[in-house]
Design an enzyme around this catalytic site. Structure first.
Site, PDB file in Angstrom:
ATOM      1  N   LYS A   1     -57.382  34.728  49.780  1.00 25.53           N
ATOM      2  CA  LYS A   1     -58.230  34.764  48.576  1.00 25.53           C
ATOM      3  C   LYS A   1     -58.533  33.341  48.109  1.00 25.53           C
ATOM      4  O   LYS A   1     -59.676  33.001  47.826  1.00 25.53           O
ATOM      5  CB  LYS A   1     -57.504  35.519  47.458  1.00 25.53           C
ATOM      6  CG  LYS A   1     -58.116  35.313  46.076  1.00 25.53           C
ATOM      7  CD  LYS A   1     -57.340  36.014  44.983  1.00 25.53           C
ATOM      8  CE  LYS A   1     -56.216  35.205  44.396  1.00 25.53           C
ATOM      9  NZ  LYS A   1     -56.601  34.207  43.385  1.00 25.53           N
ATOM     10  N   ASN A   2     -57.478  32.524  48.024  1.00 25.00           N
ATOM     11  CA  ASN A   2     -57.657  31.201  47.424  1.00 25.00           C
ATOM     12  C   ASN A   2     -58.362  30.227  48.346  1.00 25.00           C
ATOM     13  O   ASN A   2     -58.593  29.070  47.981  1.00 25.00           O
ATOM     14  CB  ASN A   2     -56.317  30.645  46.947  1.00 25.00           C
ATOM     15  CG  ASN A   2     -55.850  31.382  45.699  1.00 25.00           C
ATOM     16  OD1 ASN A   2     -56.625  32.127  45.094  1.00 25.00           O
ATOM     17  ND2 ASN A   2     -54.589  31.201  45.322  1.00 25.00           N
TER      18      ASN A   2
ATOM     19  N   ARG B   1     -61.689  33.141  37.106  1.00 26.32           N
ATOM     20  CA  ARG B   1     -61.622  31.722  36.816  1.00 26.32           C
ATOM     21  C   ARG B   1     -62.072  30.852  37.990  1.00 26.32           C
ATOM     22  O   ARG B   1     -62.640  29.771  37.808  1.00 26.32           O
ATOM     23  CB  ARG B   1     -60.167  31.396  36.472  1.00 26.32           C
ATOM     24  CG  ARG B   1     -59.988  30.172  35.685  1.00 26.32           C
ATOM     25  CD  ARG B   1     -58.576  29.711  35.673  1.00 26.32           C
ATOM     26  NE  ARG B   1     -58.582  28.307  35.999  1.00 26.32           N
ATOM     27  CZ  ARG B   1     -58.799  27.346  35.122  1.00 26.32           C
ATOM     28  NH1 ARG B   1     -58.957  27.623  33.871  1.00 26.32           N
ATOM     29  NH2 ARG B   1     -58.843  26.092  35.495  1.00 26.32           N
TER      30      ARG B   1
ATOM     31  N   ASP C   1     -55.792  31.736  30.731  1.00 26.35           N
ATOM     32  CA  ASP C   1     -55.600  33.115  31.181  1.00 26.35           C
ATOM     33  C   ASP C   1     -54.126  33.463  31.040  1.00 26.35           C
ATOM     34  O   ASP C   1     -53.375  32.732  30.385  1.00 26.35           O
ATOM     35  CB  ASP C   1     -56.137  33.338  32.597  1.00 26.35           C
ATOM     36  CG  ASP C   1     -55.437  32.474  33.621  1.00 26.35           C
ATOM     37  OD1 ASP C   1     -54.363  31.925  33.312  1.00 26.35           O
ATOM     38  OD2 ASP C   1     -55.958  32.353  34.733  1.00 26.35           O
TER      39      ASP C   1
ATOM     40  N   ASP D   1     -47.256  30.843  43.463  1.00 26.58           N
ATOM     41  CA  ASP D   1     -47.770  32.203  43.659  1.00 26.58           C
ATOM     42  C   ASP D   1     -46.744  33.140  44.304  1.00 26.58           C
ATOM     43  O   ASP D   1     -47.015  34.327  44.471  1.00 26.58           O
ATOM     44  CB  ASP D   1     -49.051  32.170  44.506  1.00 26.58           C
ATOM     45  CG  ASP D   1     -50.199  31.512  43.758  1.00 26.58           C
ATOM     46  OD1 ASP D   1     -50.106  31.371  42.530  1.00 26.58           O
ATOM     47  OD2 ASP D   1     -51.186  31.126  44.415  1.00 26.58           O
TER      48      ASP D   1
HETATM   49  N1  EPU Z   1     -54.621  21.152  35.745  1.00 29.42           N
HETATM   50  C1  EPU Z   1     -54.979  20.326  34.706  1.00 29.42           C
HETATM   51  N2  EPU Z   1     -56.201  19.724  34.762  1.00 29.42           N
HETATM   52  C2  EPU Z   1     -57.084  19.925  35.767  1.00 29.42           C
HETATM   53  C3  EPU Z   1     -56.706  20.778  36.828  1.00 29.42           C
HETATM   54  C4  EPU Z   1     -55.457  21.377  36.790  1.00 29.42           C
HETATM   55  O1  EPU Z   1     -54.219  20.135  33.776  1.00 29.42           O
HETATM   56  O2  EPU Z   1     -58.186  19.327  35.751  1.00 29.42           O
HETATM   57  C5  EPU Z   1     -53.292  21.791  35.711  1.00 29.42           C
HETATM   58  C6  EPU Z   1     -53.392  23.294  35.536  1.00 29.42           C
HETATM   59  O3  EPU Z   1     -53.535  23.633  34.174  1.00 29.42           O
HETATM   60  C7  EPU Z   1     -52.110  23.785  36.151  1.00 29.42           C
HETATM   61  C8  EPU Z   1     -51.850  22.779  37.262  1.00 29.42           C
HETATM   62  O4  EPU Z   1     -52.649  21.645  36.960  1.00 29.42           O
HETATM   63  O5  EPU Z   1     -51.065  23.696  35.225  1.00 29.42           O
HETATM   64  C9  EPU Z   1     -52.176  23.296  38.654  1.00 29.42           C
HETATM   65  O6  EPU Z   1     -53.534  23.637  38.730  1.00 29.42           O
HETATM   66  P1  EPU Z   1     -54.371  23.634  40.081  1.00 29.42           P
HETATM   67  O7  EPU Z   1     -55.688  23.008  39.781  1.00 29.42           O
HETATM   68  O8  EPU Z   1     -53.558  23.081  41.195  1.00 29.42           O
HETATM   69  O9  EPU Z   1     -54.546  25.185  40.332  1.00 29.42           O
HETATM   70  P2  EPU Z   1     -55.880  26.038  40.377  1.00 29.42           P
HETATM   71  O10 EPU Z   1     -56.866  25.413  41.295  1.00 29.42           O
HETATM   72  O11 EPU Z   1     -56.310  26.365  38.988  1.00 29.42           O
HETATM   73  C10 EPU Z   1     -55.084  27.434  42.442  1.00 29.42           C
HETATM   74  C11 EPU Z   1     -54.951  28.899  42.760  1.00 29.42           C
HETATM   75  C12 EPU Z   1     -53.778  29.491  42.010  1.00 29.42           C
HETATM   76  C13 EPU Z   1     -52.512  28.730  42.424  1.00 29.42           C
HETATM   77  C14 EPU Z   1     -52.709  27.225  42.140  1.00 29.42           C
HETATM   78  C15 EPU Z   1     -51.532  26.380  42.586  1.00 29.42           C
HETATM   79  C16 EPU Z   1     -57.217  29.573  43.176  1.00 29.42           C
HETATM   80  C17 EPU Z   1     -58.378  30.401  42.777  1.00 29.42           C
HETATM   81  N3  EPU Z   1     -56.166  29.596  42.376  1.00 29.42           N
HETATM   82  O12 EPU Z   1     -55.332  27.367  41.037  1.00 29.42           O
HETATM   83  O13 EPU Z   1     -53.662  30.834  42.437  1.00 29.42           O
HETATM   84  O14 EPU Z   1     -51.426  29.226  41.705  1.00 29.42           O
HETATM   85  O15 EPU Z   1     -53.887  26.751  42.816  1.00 29.42           O
HETATM   86  O16 EPU Z   1     -51.285  26.557  43.929  1.00 29.42           O
HETATM   87  O17 EPU Z   1     -57.222  28.952  44.228  1.00 29.42           O
HETATM   88  C18 EPU Z   1     -53.144  33.133  42.253  1.00 29.42           C
HETATM   89  O18 EPU Z   1     -53.661  33.290  43.354  1.00 29.42           O
HETATM   90  O19 EPU Z   1     -52.469  34.028  41.687  1.00 29.42           O
HETATM   91  C19 EPU Z   1     -53.318  31.843  41.571  1.00 29.42           C
HETATM   92  C20 EPU Z   1     -53.127  31.688  40.271  1.00 29.42           C
END
Ligand code: EPU
Length: 419
Positions: free
Chosen positions: A16-17, A88, A112, A301
């Protein structure tokens, strides 16, 4: 109904991701891009709808696990709130739209159920590439009068989303971009590989520094989505918790090294098989401490699934969540099944119980849903999980697969629960 030992084999599809970002990356090239090993999950449908509204034709053949995206020469550049609030990950169109159209209006996703989830690194990075980014009326408005320009970017944290946004923006920028402290998840490697096949020049894939030399345009490709390591890891934990024997196919155990190592410490036997791995568990698991970290650390995750495992293990475990501040919310639900878990800030202390007891619980996000389902598999009697649509967002055919492995699980429409 809890109490069944799961055994058999399960084939995992694409992640998915990864696939959602690959669909967004397709926007970078005019013409038809085909993605294979696409999971049949709700989020793919939402992303397909978003791309259609941007002007693409999207054909989703779920039986063939294919998505075909035909991208026109001229794209719309607005991602509306009604879709972004449902998923998101819609934010991943920001980078490619800015690169292709010189403008992107993407609704702010907000927080979220797992935390506040900032976008500051996406915004700061795009500004380094010459974009103007403002927040107006609930939308992130990014514009660039001319082609984006290469620049040096240092991420405060190896954010998956920020790395993807910036790589997709930089591949067609003018000049060289160096991004330091990037995420190294297999899904990042996957999107970089697809972009390279499309004609992008990216160096350092899989390391903490990416060097990107902008090219003038990219070509559409056929790309196979990397396998879903989190789904694979969830089945591995299911085997360990139910004293089962599960072979996970179409999966690369190297992408799950830390999690599988934890299962070994919990007492599981793990062996490599052709195209996957097998997990066999002979006795009650031993409790294992877990600390979530960016890849190659332990994945957030899989944290709820490991709390579920620890809740029936012998001994006590300390679980530390470093990525999402609200990911322990589901613990309250697990406690309804009799688990002994106490949280304090980003730590959870789990004392293993010999037995959980079935109860009604509510899934608040995808992985919480998976963790509760695993707990339900080993609880005595019946567990009813509400909000199962969260699980549909990340796990294709979750209930049929569970039943094929020997579980007793039924999906019930909400109304019929009350008749
Ligand atoms: N963060 C910031 N500022 C930013 C970007 C991120 O503060 O500009 C913080 C976030 O708030 C969070 C942390 O950094 O606390 C990690 O965020 P990251 O950007 O790495 O995660 P994401 O891209 O929002 C993806 C996956 C998540 C997975 C995380 C970590 C997708 C759609 N989502 O999220 O997947 O947990 O990476 O590996 O790719 C899930 O599948 O259940 C899920 C939540």
């Amino acid at each position: 109904m809890g109490g069944q030992r799961l055994h058999g084999s399960v084939r995992v599809t694409g992640a998915k991701n990864s696939v959602l970002k690959l669909m967004a990356a397709a926007l970078l090239a005019q013409g038809t891009t085909t993605l294979t090993e696409v999971p049949d999950i709700l989020d793919v449908e939402i992303m397909a709808e978003l791309l259609r509204r941007l002007g693409c034709e999207v054909e989703h053949d779920s039986a063939g696990r294919l998505v075909r995206i035909t991208v026109p020469e001229v794209l719309a550049h607005r991602a509306d709130y009604d879709l972004v609030r449902r998923m998101r990950a819609s934010i991943c169109v920001l980078g490619p739209l800015l690169a292709r159209c010189g403008a992107a209006d993407v609704a702010l996703p907000g927080g979220d159920n797992i935390g506040s989830r900032g976008l500051d690194m996406h915004i700061a990075g795009l500004r380094k590439l010459g974009a103007e980014v403002t927040n107006e009326h609930g939308y992130l408005i990014a514009t660039s009068d001319q082609r984006l320009t290469g620049g040096s970017i240092w991420l405060d944290f190896p954010s998956v989303g920020a790395t993807e946004t910036l790589v997709m923006a930089a591949v067609t920028a003018n000049g060289v971009t160096v991004i330091d402290n990037v995420a190294r998840e297999p899904e990042i490697v996957d999107i970089c590989q697809m972009l390279i096949d499309m004609g992008a020049l990216i160096d350092g894939v899989g390391t903490s520094t990416l060097t990107i030399e902008g090219v003038s345009h990219l070509e559409p490709v056929v790309h196979r989505t990397v396998s879903d390591r989190i789904v694979a890891g969830t089945w591995a934990v299911a085997a360990a918790m139910t004293l089962g024997d599960i072979t996970v196919l179409n999966s690369n155990p190297e992408h799950l090294q830390v999690a599988l190592d934890k299962l070994l410490s919990a007492g599981a036997q793990i062996s490599a098989v052709e195209d996957g791995f097998r997990v066999v568990m002979a006795g009650r698991p031993l409790a294992v401490d877990v600390v979530t970290l960016p890849y190659p650390g332990f994945p957030t995750d899989l944290q709820p699934q490991f709390i579920a495992l620890n809740s029936i293990a012998s001994g006590a475990a300390l679980v530390t969540e470093n990525l999402f501040e609200s990911r322990f919310r589901f613990v309250q639900e697990l406690v309804r099944l009799g688990a002994d878990v106490r949280t304090d800030g980003h730590h959870a202390l789990v004392r293993g119980r010999l037995q959980l007891s079935g109860a009604p619980v509510e899934a608040t996000d995808i992985r919480a849903g998976a963790g509760l389902a695993l707990a339900g598999l080993v609880a005595t009697g019946c567990t009813t999980i509400y909000g199962v649509s969260h699980i549909d967002r990340g796990y294709a055919e979750f209930i049929p697969v569970l039943n094929e492995l020997g579980a007793q699980v039924e999906r019930i429409e909400a109304e019929s629960l009350f008749t």
